[in-house]
Design a protein around this motif. Structure first.
Motif, PDB file in Angstrom:
ATOM      1  N   PRO A 155       0.769  -1.210  -0.021  1.00 56.72           N
ATOM      2  CA  PRO A 155      -0.034   0.013  -0.056  1.00 56.72           C
ATOM      3  C   PRO A 155       0.863   1.126  -0.040  1.00 56.72           C
ATOM      4  O   PRO A 155       2.063   1.354   0.368  1.00 56.72           O
ATOM      5  N   TYR A 156       0.395   2.322  -0.631  1.00 52.55           N
ATOM      6  CA  TYR A 156       0.904   3.716  -0.301  1.00 52.55           C
ATOM      7  C   TYR A 156      -0.148   4.560  -0.192  1.00 52.55           C
ATOM      8  O   TYR A 156      -1.100   4.867  -1.070  1.00 52.55           O
ATOM      9  N   LYS A 162      -5.458  11.544   1.063  1.00 55.50           N
ATOM     10  CA  LYS A 162      -6.381  12.054  -0.265  1.00 55.50           C
ATOM     11  C   LYS A 162      -5.987  11.108  -1.472  1.00 55.50           C
ATOM     12  O   LYS A 162      -6.867  11.063  -2.473  1.00 55.50           O
ATOM     13  N   ILE A 163      -5.015  10.404  -1.631  1.00 54.35           N
ATOM     14  CA  ILE A 163      -4.711   9.588  -2.593  1.00 54.35           C
ATOM     15  C   ILE A 163      -4.018   8.224  -2.093  1.00 54.35           C
ATOM     16  O   ILE A 163      -3.360   8.179  -1.107  1.00 54.35           O
ATOM     17  N   GLY A 164      -4.607   6.897  -2.408  1.00 54.53           N
ATOM     18  CA  GLY A 164      -4.290   5.982  -2.035  1.00 54.53           C
ATOM     19  C   GLY A 164      -4.041   5.000  -3.046  1.00 54.53           C
ATOM     20  O   GLY A 164      -4.828   4.754  -4.029  1.00 54.53           O
ATOM     21  N   VAL A 165      -3.075   3.852  -2.711  1.00 54.37           N
ATOM     22  CA  VAL A 165      -2.626   2.831  -3.925  1.00 54.37           C
ATOM     23  C   VAL A 165      -2.568   1.774  -3.271  1.00 54.37           C
ATOM     24  O   VAL A 165      -1.870   1.446  -2.227  1.00 54.37           O
ATOM     25  N   LEU A 166      -2.853   0.589  -4.106  1.00 49.39           N
ATOM     26  CA  LEU A 166      -2.510  -0.768  -3.730  1.00 49.39           C
ATOM     27  C   LEU A 166      -1.860  -1.444  -4.868  1.00 49.39           C
ATOM     28  O   LEU A 166      -2.230  -1.162  -6.008  1.00 49.39           O
ATOM     29  N   VAL A 167      -0.665  -2.105  -4.843  1.00 53.11           N
ATOM     30  CA  VAL A 167       0.121  -2.611  -5.814  1.00 53.11           C
ATOM     31  C   VAL A 167       0.502  -4.020  -5.580  1.00 53.11           C
ATOM     32  O   VAL A 167       0.650  -4.506  -4.342  1.00 53.11           O
ATOM     33  N   LEU A 182      11.242  -2.022  -4.394  1.00 55.23           N
ATOM     34  CA  LEU A 182      10.559  -1.644  -5.722  1.00 55.23           C
ATOM     35  C   LEU A 182       9.422  -1.485  -5.698  1.00 55.23           C
ATOM     36  O   LEU A 182       8.756  -0.576  -6.334  1.00 55.23           O
ATOM     37  N   ALA A 183       8.613  -2.340  -5.128  1.00 54.68           N
ATOM     38  CA  ALA A 183       7.049  -2.382  -5.105  1.00 54.68           C
ATOM     39  C   ALA A 183       6.465  -1.047  -4.195  1.00 54.68           C
ATOM     40  O   ALA A 183       5.724  -0.618  -4.792  1.00 54.68           O
ATOM     41  N   LYS A 184       7.183  -0.655  -3.180  1.00 53.21           N
ATOM     42  CA  LYS A 184       6.725   0.753  -2.603  1.00 53.21           C
ATOM     43  C   LYS A 184       7.101   1.731  -3.534  1.00 53.21           C
ATOM     44  O   LYS A 184       6.175   2.723  -3.780  1.00 53.21           O
ATOM     45  N   ASP A 185       8.010   1.685  -4.431  1.00 46.58           N
ATOM     46  CA  ASP A 185       8.356   2.619  -5.184  1.00 46.58           C
ATOM     47  C   ASP A 185       7.373   2.826  -6.501  1.00 46.58           C
ATOM     48  O   ASP A 185       6.883   3.839  -7.023  1.00 46.58           O
ATOM     49  N   LEU A 186       6.891   1.655  -6.741  1.00 48.09           N
ATOM     50  CA  LEU A 186       5.819   1.487  -7.819  1.00 48.09           C
ATOM     51  C   LEU A 186       4.489   2.050  -7.501  1.00 48.09           C
ATOM     52  O   LEU A 186       3.628   2.528  -8.161  1.00 48.09           O
ATOM     53  N   ALA A 187       4.315   1.899  -6.263  1.00 45.80           N
ATOM     54  CA  ALA A 187       3.065   2.315  -5.460  1.00 45.80           C
ATOM     55  C   ALA A 187       3.292   3.870  -5.609  1.00 45.80           C
ATOM     56  O   ALA A 187       2.073   4.413  -5.881  1.00 45.80           O
ATOM     57  N   MET A 188       4.272   4.464  -5.361  1.00 50.64           N
ATOM     58  CA  MET A 188       4.324   5.880  -5.516  1.00 50.64           C
ATOM     59  C   MET A 188       4.124   6.299  -6.901  1.00 50.64           C
ATOM     60  O   MET A 188       3.862   7.224  -7.305  1.00 50.64           O
ATOM     61  N   SER A 277       0.952  -7.668 -11.084  1.00 53.79           N
ATOM     62  CA  SER A 277      -0.342  -8.234 -11.587  1.00 53.79           C
ATOM     63  C   SER A 277      -1.580  -7.444 -11.503  1.00 53.79           C
ATOM     64  O   SER A 277      -2.593  -7.839 -12.188  1.00 53.79           O
ATOM     65  N   ALA A 278      -1.556  -6.442 -10.621  1.00 49.24           N
ATOM     66  CA  ALA A 278      -2.773  -5.490 -10.315  1.00 49.24           C
ATOM     67  C   ALA A 278      -2.408  -4.267  -9.762  1.00 49.24           C
ATOM     68  O   ALA A 278      -1.382  -4.379  -8.921  1.00 49.24           O
ATOM     69  N   PHE A 279      -3.215  -3.378  -9.913  1.00 47.23           N
ATOM     70  CA  PHE A 279      -2.852  -2.060  -9.017  1.00 47.23           C
ATOM     71  C   PHE A 279      -4.232  -1.500  -8.998  1.00 47.23           C
ATOM     72  O   PHE A 279      -5.255  -1.448  -9.780  1.00 47.23           O
ATOM     73  N   ALA A 280      -4.436  -0.617  -7.756  1.00 45.63           N
ATOM     74  CA  ALA A 280      -5.497   0.150  -7.829  1.00 45.63           C
ATOM     75  C   ALA A 280      -5.326   1.427  -7.058  1.00 45.63           C
ATOM     76  O   ALA A 280      -4.080   1.714  -6.359  1.00 45.63           O
ATOM     77  N   ARG A 281      -5.939   2.684  -7.580  1.00 51.21           N
ATOM     78  CA  ARG A 281      -5.544   3.998  -7.193  1.00 51.21           C
ATOM     79  C   ARG A 281      -7.003   4.657  -7.127  1.00 51.21           C
ATOM     80  O   ARG A 281      -7.808   4.518  -8.161  1.00 51.21           O
ATOM     81  N   PHE A 282      -7.139   5.153  -5.847  1.00 49.53           N
ATOM     82  CA  PHE A 282      -8.400   6.062  -5.532  1.00 49.53           C
ATOM     83  C   PHE A 282      -7.771   7.553  -5.000  1.00 49.53           C
ATOM     84  O   PHE A 282      -6.702   7.613  -4.463  1.00 49.53           O
ATOM     85  N   GLN A 283      -8.561   8.488  -5.368  1.00 49.26           N
ATOM     86  CA  GLN A 283      -8.055   9.943  -5.084  1.00 49.26           C
ATOM     87  C   GLN A 283      -9.487  10.538  -4.432  1.00 49.26           C
ATOM     88  O   GLN A 283     -10.540  10.368  -5.101  1.00 49.26           O
ATOM     89  N   VAL A 284      -9.518  11.007  -3.162  1.00 53.97           N
ATOM     90  CA  VAL A 284     -10.796  11.409  -2.718  1.00 53.97           C
ATOM     91  C   VAL A 284     -11.642  12.392  -3.593  1.00 53.97           C
ATOM     92  O   VAL A 284     -11.155  13.246  -4.152  1.00 53.97           O
ATOM     93  N   GLY A 285     -12.952  12.055  -3.849  1.00 48.04           N
ATOM     94  CA  GLY A 285     -13.706  12.912  -4.444  1.00 48.04           C
ATOM     95  C   GLY A 285     -13.535  13.026  -5.991  1.00 48.04           C
ATOM     96  O   GLY A 285     -14.261  13.806  -6.581  1.00 48.04           O
ATOM     97  N   GLU A 286     -12.798  12.008  -6.635  1.00 45.03           N
ATOM     98  CA  GLU A 286     -12.472  12.399  -8.128  1.00 45.03           C
ATOM     99  C   GLU A 286     -13.935  11.708  -8.794  1.00 45.03           C
ATOM    100  O   GLU A 286     -14.650  10.912  -8.333  1.00 45.03           O
TER     101      GLU A 286
END
Length: 306
Positions: A155-156, A162-167, A182-188, A277-286
């Motif tokens: 996670p990041y 305000k922004i959250g990511v899972l990789v 590297l996974a943490k860098d990719l989440a960023m 294999s997958a990722f998700a990104r949410f930004q509050v209120g988008e």
């Protein structure tokens, strides 16, 4: 009268009450929507009912990772002040943990999950009455690593939620510190560069054809001869892949290298292919309507003076 799922959903949207409460109210009132709203209000849900039409576009994104799975959730409220309180953040974290543990199919199912002696939906309604703002559980993403194969969910959370990511990474688990880094860098990377796809093979054919058609028309309108239109379109399509495909993007910490190169190098060091294999990104209120805090401007607009 038959109570349909659509009626239950409509009542929940109007009152923020739990799904089972909404179904029971509609059943008791013979399907009369307004009577069902009044019925819920008499049961102590008036605060939620009064706030159901307000805009809840602030909030936080929270992540919960445990074992081979992780969940990313967006929980909304009306003001940034409430979004920054410990109680609200704690509620969002509880939602993330519950979603990760129970793996519901959608938000409606998640709201029926037990959360400390009541359903999650009931807990949210009770919180509405307590804090005095509309609260909504808008969406979630849940990722898992393939069963029996090495992998990790990372996670990041950025900008105070305000922004959250899972990789999700395949090919190595958390014991491999280099791949975990590297996974943490990719989440960023996902948080900052906002890719839509993992790689070009994930881009649907109709999207590619639409983009190529646009690029051809742009080139034609600029006076380019027909015989080179396809070549120009193909060149611009490469830029599209570089903008919207994660592994094709320039790495934010070293723009001279692509993400695909980092993954290849990590795979050589690990002795096995390392892939996203997958990722998700949410930004509050988008994508949501934002509330207006400029009361004077809003009044002037209503009076036709703006």
């Amino acid at each position: 009268m038959q109570i349909t799922s659509g009626m239950v959903k409509e009542l929940r949207e109007k009152t923020a009450a739990g799904l089972m409460d909404c179904k029971a109210a509609l059943t008791a009132m013979g399907g009369d929507m307004e009577a069902a709203i009044d019925h819920l209000r008499t049961k102590g849900l008036a605060a939620a009912a009064k706030k159901s039409s307000r805009i809840a576009s602030e909030g936080v994104v929270c992540a919960h990772v445990e074992g081979d799975s992780g969940a990313l959730v967006e929980v909304n409220c009306e003001t940034d002040f409430v979004a920054r309180t410990d109680n609200f953040i704690g509620l969002a974290k509880e939602v993330a943990a519950l979603v990760n543990a129970k793996a519901p199919r959608d938000v409606d199912e998640a709201l029926t999950l037990p959360a400390g002696g009541e359903s999650l939906g009931e807990k949210l309604v009770a919180t509405v009455a307590k804090i005095g703002e509309k609260i909504s559980f808008r969406r979630f993403a849940r990722l898992e690593t393939p069963a029996g194969a090495p992998g990790m969910i990372v996670p990041y959370i950025h900008a105070g939620g305000k922004i959250g990511v899972l990789v999700a990474i395949s090919g190595a688990d958390r014991s491999n510190a280099a791949v975990a880094g590297l996974a943490k860098d990719l989440a960023m990377q996902v948080a900052a560069a906002y890719p839509t796809y993992i790689g070009r093979s994930d881009v649907p054919g109709p999207v590619i054809e639409r983009e190529k058609g646009i690029y051809r028309e742009q080139a034609k309108a600029s006076g380019k001869p027909d015989k080179i239109l396809d070549k120009i379109a193909d060149g611009k399509l490469e830029k599209f892949f570089g903008d919207f495909c994660l592994v094709e993007q320039a790495f934010i910490k070293d723009p001279d290298r692509k993400v695909s190169q980092l993954l290849a190098d990590a795979g050589k060091a690990a002795g096995a292919p390392i892939t996203v294999s997958a990722f998700a990104r949410f930004q509050v209120g988008e994508g949501m309507e934002k509330r207006s805090d400029d009361l004077a401007a809003e009044v002037a607009k209503q009076l036709g003076q703006g």
